[in-house]
Design an enzyme around this catalytic site. Structure first.
Site, PDB file in Angstrom:
ATOM      1  N   TYR A   1       0.833  -1.204   0.000  1.00 42.00           N
ATOM      2  CA  TYR A   1       0.000   0.000   0.000  1.00 42.00           C
ATOM      3  C   TYR A   1       0.863   1.248   0.000  1.00 42.00           C
ATOM      4  CZ  TYR A   1       0.621   0.949   5.058  1.00 42.00           C
ATOM      5  OH  TYR A   1       1.130   1.258   6.291  1.00 42.00           O
TER       6      TYR A   1
ATOM      7  N   LYS B   1       6.352  -1.441   1.946  1.00 45.05           N
ATOM      8  CA  LYS B   1       5.120  -0.963   2.584  1.00 45.05           C
ATOM      9  C   LYS B   1       4.011  -1.997   2.349  1.00 45.05           C
ATOM     10  CE  LYS B   1       2.927   3.529   3.466  1.00 45.05           C
ATOM     11  NZ  LYS B   1       3.038   3.457   4.919  1.00 45.05           N
TER      12      LYS B   1
ATOM     13  N   GLU C   1      11.834   2.723  14.342  1.00 46.98           N
ATOM     14  CA  GLU C   1      10.847   3.719  13.902  1.00 46.98           C
ATOM     15  C   GLU C   1       9.575   3.511  14.709  1.00 46.98           C
ATOM     16  OE1 GLU C   1       9.373   3.056   9.894  1.00 46.98           O
ATOM     17  OE2 GLU C   1       9.560   0.892  10.130  1.00 46.98           O
TER      18      GLU C   1
ATOM     19  N   LEU D   1      10.819   1.748   7.325  1.00 48.60           N
ATOM     20  CA  LEU D   1      10.252   2.228   6.077  1.00 48.60           C
ATOM     21  C   LEU D   1      10.943   3.551   5.735  1.00 48.60           C
ATOM     22  CD1 LEU D   1       7.894   1.783   3.981  1.00 48.60           C
ATOM     23  CD2 LEU D   1       6.734   3.596   5.238  1.00 48.60           C
TER      24      LEU D   1
HETATM   25  N1  PDD Z   1       2.529   5.377   7.644  1.00 50.44           N
HETATM   26  N2  PDD Z   1       7.184   4.189   9.139  1.00 50.44           N
HETATM   27  C1  PDD Z   1       6.066   3.446   9.081  1.00 50.44           C
HETATM   28  C2  PDD Z   1       6.073   2.076   9.665  1.00 50.44           C
HETATM   29  C3  PDD Z   1       4.916   3.970   8.478  1.00 50.44           C
HETATM   30  O1  PDD Z   1       3.797   3.223   8.398  1.00 50.44           O
HETATM   31  C4  PDD Z   1       4.939   5.291   7.953  1.00 50.44           C
HETATM   32  C5  PDD Z   1       3.751   5.907   7.280  1.00 50.44           C
HETATM   33  C6  PDD Z   1       6.127   6.027   8.048  1.00 50.44           C
HETATM   34  C7  PDD Z   1       6.245   7.420   7.515  1.00 50.44           C
HETATM   35  O2  PDD Z   1       6.246   7.429   6.105  1.00 50.44           O
HETATM   36  P1  PDD Z   1       5.739   8.700   5.281  1.00 50.44           P
HETATM   37  O3  PDD Z   1       6.523   9.857   5.751  1.00 50.44           O
HETATM   38  O4  PDD Z   1       6.037   8.340   3.873  1.00 50.44           O
HETATM   39  O5  PDD Z   1       4.272   8.863   5.563  1.00 50.44           O
HETATM   40  C8  PDD Z   1       7.232   5.434   8.639  1.00 50.44           C
HETATM   41  C9  PDD Z   1       1.329   5.756   6.948  1.00 50.44           C
HETATM   42  C10 PDD Z   1       0.949   7.167   7.157  1.00 50.44           C
HETATM   43  C11 PDD Z   1       0.237   4.744   7.274  1.00 50.44           C
HETATM   44  O6  PDD Z   1       0.556   3.565   7.282  1.00 50.44           O
HETATM   45  O7  PDD Z   1      -0.901   5.130   7.484  1.00 50.44           O
END
Ligand code: PDD
Length: 280
Positions: free
Chosen positions: A33, A147, A180, A204
Site C-alpha cells: 500500500y 510498505k 521507527e 520504512l
Molecule cells: N505510515 N514508518 C512506518 C512504519 C509507516 O507506516 C509510515 C507511514 C512512516 C512514515 O512514512 P511517510 O513519511 O512516507 O508517511 C514510517 C502511513 C501514514 C500509514 O501507514 O498510514
C-alpha cells in the site's frame, strides 16, 4: 459525496466499495500500500510516493501493468470527486482474488483499491503540547522497507501504546537500537545535532523523513543518519516523529519519562515550520 473509493475501475462511496472474500490481501496479506495526502486539494510529493509504491510492487514480485501516470490520474480523479481541502489517500494493490494458495496465482489480475477521506491531523493542542510514545519490541519481519499490508505487529504495538495513554509505539531492537514508530519515523536532537536511524530493511523509508533530512541540510541544521539507541533517545534534548499523517510532531515523553523539560523543543518547531512552508 463525503468519501470516495475506487476498486478495479469503479468509483463509489467507501461504504459501497467491495472486494472479493478470495482477495489475497484479505486471505494472506499478499499486497502493498501507499499513503499520501493533499494540501489544499493538491497531492503532496506524489513522485516519491509513486517511486516507493513501484519499489514495493517490485519487492514482492507482483506482476502488473500499472504506470505511475495511470495511477496518478485515478488518484487525482478520486481526490477531485471527494473535494476535500486536505485529503488522506490510501492505495492498496494486492495479488488479486483467487483460490487460496500460497504460491503466486497465474493470470490473475491484481486488485487496486483507492480510498479518499478527509484528513484528520493531530489537533493543534496535541501538537503544541507534544505526544507520549511507548517502546515496543520490534517483532516485525526483516523487510520493513516494503510498505506491505501485513501490519499485525504495528496493530498490536499501536493498540498497546494507545491503551497506555500514548499516541504511538516505538519499535526498538533487543539490543536497544531504535528503528521507527508504528506509523512514523523517529528523530532525536542532542546538543543541536539531529539524528535519525539510517535507511535499512528495518525501517520504512518515509517520504516525510526524506523531506525533513533534506530541509535540515538545506537550512544548515546539523543532521546525521546513524544508529540511535533507546538510552540516547531518553537522554535527548528533543525527540520528534515524521510521517504523512503527523508531519513533524514533537514527542515529549517516552515510556512515561519526560524528554528534557517535557516540552516541544526549538529544533523540532523550526523543522516543522520549514516543513509547513514547503508543503502548505
Ligand atoms: N505510515 N514508518 C512506518 C512504519 C509507516 O507506516 C509510515 C507511514 C512512516 C512514515 O512514512 P511517510 O513519511 O512516507 O508517511 C514510517 C502511513 C501514514 C500509514 O501507514 O498510514
Amino acid at each position: 459525496m463525503p468519501s470516495i473509493a475506487y476498486v478495479n475501475g469503479r468509483f463509489s462511496s467507501i461504504e459501497d466499495a467491495v472486494v472479493s472474500v478470495e482477495d489475497r490481501g484479505f486471505q494472506l496479506g499478499d499486497g502493498i500500500y501507499e499513503v499520501l495526502r493533499t494540501y489544499h486539494g493538491q497531492l503532496h510529493a506524489v513522485e516519491p510516493h509513486m517511486r516507493r509504491l513501484f519499489r514495493s510492487l517490485d519487492a514482492i514480485e507482483l506482476k502488473h501493468a500499472f504506470t505511475a501516470a495511470g495511477l496518478e490520474q485515478i488518484i487525482r480523479e478520486a481526490v477531485q470527486r471527494a473535494g476535500f481541502d486536505d485529503s488522506l489517500v490510501y492505495l492498496q494493490i494486492t495479488r488479486g482474488a483467487t483460490k487460496r494458495t500460497k504460491e503466486f496465482p497465474i493470470d490473475v489480475p491484481p486488485t487496486l483499491v483507492i480510498t479518499v477521506r478527509k484528513l484528520e491531523l493531530p489537533p493543534a493542542a496535541v501538537r503544541e503540547k507534544g505526544v507520549a510514545i511507548q517502546a515496543a519490541d520490534d517483532i516485525r519481519w526483516q523487510r520493513c522497507d516494503i510498505k506491505t499490508v501485513c501490519l499485525l505487529p504495528n496493530v498490536l504495538a499501536s493498540q498497546r501504546a494507545r491503551a497506555a495513554g500514548c499516541f504511538e509505539a516505538l519499535f526498538v531492537e533487543k539490543d536497544g537500537t531504535v528503528n521507527e514508530c508504528a506509523s512514523a519515523n523517529i528523530f532525536i536532537v542532542a546538543s543541536g545535532v539531529v539524528a535519525t536511524p539510517p535507511l535499512s530493511a528495518r525501517i520504512l523509508g518515509g517520504i516525510t523523513r526524506d523531506e525533513v533530512v533534506a530541509l535540515a541540510h538545506k537550512n544548515g541544521v546539523p543532521m546525521q543518519e546513524r544508529r540511535v539507541t533507546l538510552d540516547e533517545l531518553l537522554a535527548a534534548d528533543e525527540v520528534f516523529m515524521t510521517g504523512t499523517t503527523v508531519e513533524v510532531l514533537p514527542v515529549v515523553k517516552v515510556n512515561d519519562r519526560p524528554i528534557a523539560a517535557g516540552k516541544p523543543g526549538p529544533v523540532t518547531q523550526r523543522l516543522h515550520k520549514l516543513f509547513c512552508e514547503l508543503a502548505d
